[in-house]
Design a protein around this motif. Structure first.
Motif, PDB file in Angstrom:
ATOM      1  N   ALA A 303       0.821  -1.213   0.000  1.00 50.03           N
ATOM      2  CA  ALA A 303       0.000   0.000   0.000  1.00 50.03           C
ATOM      3  C   ALA A 303       0.851   1.258   0.000  1.00 50.03           C
ATOM      4  O   ALA A 303       0.571   2.218  -0.732  1.00 50.03           O
ATOM      5  CB  ALA A 303      -0.933  -0.012   1.219  1.00 50.03           C
ATOM      6  N   LEU A 375      -2.593  -0.172   4.798  1.00 51.26           N
ATOM      7  CA  LEU A 375      -3.576  -0.856   3.955  1.00 51.26           C
ATOM      8  C   LEU A 375      -4.975  -0.331   4.211  1.00 51.26           C
ATOM      9  O   LEU A 375      -5.759  -0.096   3.275  1.00 51.26           O
ATOM     10  CB  LEU A 375      -3.513  -2.366   4.214  1.00 51.26           C
ATOM     11  CG  LEU A 375      -4.406  -3.233   3.325  1.00 51.26           C
ATOM     12  CD1 LEU A 375      -4.003  -3.106   1.870  1.00 51.26           C
ATOM     13  CD2 LEU A 375      -4.356  -4.698   3.760  1.00 51.26           C
ATOM     14  N   LEU A 378      -5.328   3.195   2.758  1.00 49.70           N
ATOM     15  CA  LEU A 378      -5.538   3.165   1.313  1.00 49.70           C
ATOM     16  C   LEU A 378      -6.976   2.787   0.987  1.00 49.70           C
ATOM     17  O   LEU A 378      -7.590   3.361   0.072  1.00 49.70           O
ATOM     18  CB  LEU A 378      -4.565   2.181   0.672  1.00 49.70           C
ATOM     19  CG  LEU A 378      -4.595   2.094  -0.858  1.00 49.70           C
ATOM     20  CD1 LEU A 378      -4.138   3.404  -1.494  1.00 49.70           C
ATOM     21  CD2 LEU A 378      -3.724   0.938  -1.354  1.00 49.70           C
TER      22      LEU A 378
END
Length: 718
Positions: A303, A375, A378
């Motif tokens: 990410a 993660l 994102l």
């Protein structure tokens, strides 16, 4: 044929340890539907492999990651600790130029011909331990090994040494066979795994949804070489290393749904964790890069790189430890951003790791509502570059203002549960009083002679160790073999003397715990013990140290000094170590001699009042002597600096498993005190048995084990 080999290799891989949980997150409803329809379910022949092999134990005591020690259970302590000043003096005496790095000294490699090597400093010497690593040849060894090599070169007037001088250690047949098996497993699984670009689009999207990485592009996945192992629906994360960037190992990451609609990520590595020293993503870093982001998860690395373009690497064991052998690979970066996750535990790990990497170049991403793990950030559509720019420098001045502390205070208020520390699974009543096990605290534990102090504290520490708390035991009273036998029995919850055929099974599981033992026995000098603890914190990221017990460290001190002054000095040293190292210390102290019919108090701790003053927590193992049966035990918390709660609850000793359990029914429920028990000013005495009818009173007298504070007993007698 290859499918059979792959499945066999995966079976060996996943049986290294039962399912250890990496992350716990809510499963998306879409993924639940996919899983219930069987689209992403595992094949039947592998379901038994991915399921914990001992439900009674693993369902009760879940851990965070697949932990494994770096070496043997006993610490590998150098006989003569080296200092960076001594290393520099020696190099100057040999006219060897060096560069002073962040955590290492850099010199030109002595294992490459000067006529062929570039004019770079590719041999790294750890400033703390003296161990060296040549990145060009992968030759490594101790400071004494490097000294021997330099002496040989000077004596024989050689310009360089061949790498096999230190690589020529002979391996046993068993070691060679194990290395060969691991290499075959790596190659078999890697060759049978499928690149994401070769997957049908709908299947690739299902796998991404299962691992909550729908925002990660196929190009990024291909760039990092991530593949899919279809038999177990696992992501294959490669380890490329060495001068030729060859495949040296893999990590399998699989997802599994629980009964509570959560997804748990299980991981396993080949080679096993004791040999798995990978910085995922390092192969994509170029020599010209001066900035890197360090994450605690491989998916977070994907990410960060995709969203920011900044090189990123992931630690092999997440926030549990940063092996010093990986420090040379991070020396080239002038700026290191630690973004290990979005919770308090990751934040604490970031501050600890920044000391290893060098405070001057490190910045930390503070966790919070707007700073989740990469993660998740994102997936939410957050701007990862802005989050990184908002990171705070690790280096700080001695005086800070509330403006600098404001976000930390808010973070503690928002994450009350995480700030309280790691919860015990075997002692839920202790969670209700102490709230949890926290770093940087000093716990003083005492109890009558022969009441089972060591047995109880070993189970208490084992409980935390099974949840990923790296633990160091300093047992000066009983030897390590006997202590390990007690803890193994508590771990297996059965007497292995009667089930020797199960010994290897439980010993293999027990060996995976991040548990280490000091090799001291008997009286020891406090400076030696502190040096050993400091070494363990640096090498193995120890979070919890148990000292059993204080009296065994007072024999080597100056006998002309008052023993109470010596004890105060030792307690002060432990208090300082716990604070500076962000490490929890549990210190066992014998009590003063008291009458058998009197309960212990905080004032019963041997020595002066400094022990109870310096301690954050004071725990007392109470024992009531009974003529007709074994004594009834209870655990009393008389000091809790975190939130002030104190209390007492009963303990039942189970001899077959050497464990203490706390029944939660009827009269055995926890009763809290409203104040310090030693003051006698509480309201527990307001509910007196005399106010109940005779039947209830008689029943209470038989079952109740919660005792009235000593001062109140004396008041009633009067």
């Amino acid at each position: 044929m290859w499918r059979g080999i792959s499945l066999k290799g995966t079976a060996c891989l996943l049986q290294v340890g039962a399912s250890k949980f990496l992350h716990i997150r809510h499963f998306p409803s879409q993924c639940l539907r996919f899983l219930s329809q069987g689209v992403l379910s595992r094949p039947p022949e592998l379901s038994s492999i991915l399921r914990p092999q001992s439900p009674d134990f693993y369902l009760s005591h879940r851990v965070i990651r697949n932990y494994k020690k770096d070496t043997q259970s006993t610490l590998d302590i150098p006989l003569n600790p080296i200092t960076v000043t001594e290393i520099k003096q020696y190099l100057r005496s040999k006219d060897i130029p060096f560069h002073d790095g962040y955590s290492c000294l850099h010199i030109a490699s002595i294992f490459i011909n000067p006529s062929t090597r570039k004019n770079n400093f590719s041999l790294f010497i750890d400033k703390t331990t003296g161990r060296f690593l040549c990145k060009d040849t992968l030759v490594e060894g101790s400071w004494e090994d490097l000294q021997d090599c330099l002496e040989v070169m000077q004596k024989d007037e050689q310009e360089f040494l061949r790498p096999n001088v230190l690589l020529g250690y002979s391996e046993s047949i068993e070691e060679q066979e194990e290395r060969g098996r691991e290499l075959k497993e790596v190659q078999a699984i890697w060759s049978s795994s499928v690149p994401f670009t070769d997957l049908p689009e709908d299947e690739a999207q299902l796998v991404k949804a299962m691992f909550q990485m729908t925002k990660i592009s196929n190009a990024t996945i291909k760039k990092f070489g991530v593949r899919l192992f279809k038999p177990t629906k696992s992501l294959v994360l490669p380890w490329f290393g060495g001068p030729d960037s060859s495949l040296k190992g893999i990590k399998l990451l699989s997802a599994q749904m629980t009964d509570t609609d959560k997804v748990i990520y299980n991981e396993a590595t080949v080679p096993k964790c004791s040999s798995y020293y990978n910085l995922f993503g390092l192969a994509l870093v170029s020599c010209s890069d001066s900035e890197v982001v360090v994450t605690g998860c491989e998916l977070d690395t994907l990410a960060v790189t995709q969203a920011t373009g900044v090189p990123s690497v992931a630690l092999p064991r997440g926030v549990s430890c940063l092996p010093p052998v990986l420090l040379p690979y991070l020396e080239q970066f002038k700026r290191v951003t630690l973004w290990l996750g979005g919770d308090i535990r990751s934040w604490e790990a970031s501050k600890i790791f920044s000391r290893k990497l060098g405070l001057r170049r490190c910045s930390l991403v503070r966790p919070g509502e707007f700073h989740p793990c990469p993660l998740e950030a994102l997936s939410r559509g957050c701007n990862l570059s802005h989050i990184m720019k908002a990171s705070i420098p690790a280096a700080h001045k001695s005086i800070v203002s509330f403006k600098q502390l404001r976000e930390d205070v808010y973070g503690e208020l928002v994450n009350t549960d995480q700030v309280a520390g790691v919860k015990w699974t075997r002692f839920p009543e202790l969670n209700r009083i102490l709230k949890g096990h926290r770093k940087g605290e000093l716990t003083v534990f005492t109890g009558p002679t022969g009441s089972g102090k060591t047995t109880f504290i070993s189970e208490l520490a084992l409980d935390l160790c099974m949840q990923g708390i790296n633990t160091l035991w300093g047992s000066f009273e009983i030897n390590n073999v006997r202590l390990a036998k007690i803890m193994l029995t508590q771990f297996a919850m059965q007497r292995l003397e009667e089930n020797l055929e199960r010994y290897d099974f439980w010993a293999d599981k027990f060996e995976e715990l991040p548990l280490y033992f000091m090799t001291f026995h008997g009286q020891q000098n406090i400076k030696t013990v502190l040096d050993t603890m400091q070494h363990a914190v640096y090498m193995y990221d120890i979070n919890h140290v148990v000292i059993d017990n204080l009296q065994f460290m007072m024999g080597h001190e100056n006998l002309s000094v008052d023993k109470f002054a010596v004890q105060d000095l030792i307690i002060g040293a432990f208090r300082k170590f716990a604070t500076n190292s962000s490490c929890h210390i549990t210190l066992i102290i014998h009590p003063r001699k008291e009458e058998d019919d009197r309960e212990l108090q905080t004032a019963s701790i041997f020595g002066s009042a400094k022990a109870s003053q310096e301690a954050d927590n004071v725990l007392i193992l109470q024992e009531k002597k009974v003529v007709t049966c074994p004594g009834r035990r209870s655990l009393q918390v008389t000091k809790n600096r975190f939130d002030g709660d104190v209390g007492i609850f009963p303990l039942d000793f189970i001899k077959t498993s050497l464990t203490f359990s706390t029944p939660m029914k009827g009269k055995h429920k926890l009763k809290k005190l409203t104040g310090k028990s030693e003051t006698g000013e509480d309201d527990q005495g307001k509910v007196a048995p005399s106010k109940k009818d005779e039947g209830k009173k008689e029943k209470a007298m038989k079952k109740a084990t919660v005792k009235t504070p000593p001062s109140e007993n004396e008041t009633n007698k009067k």
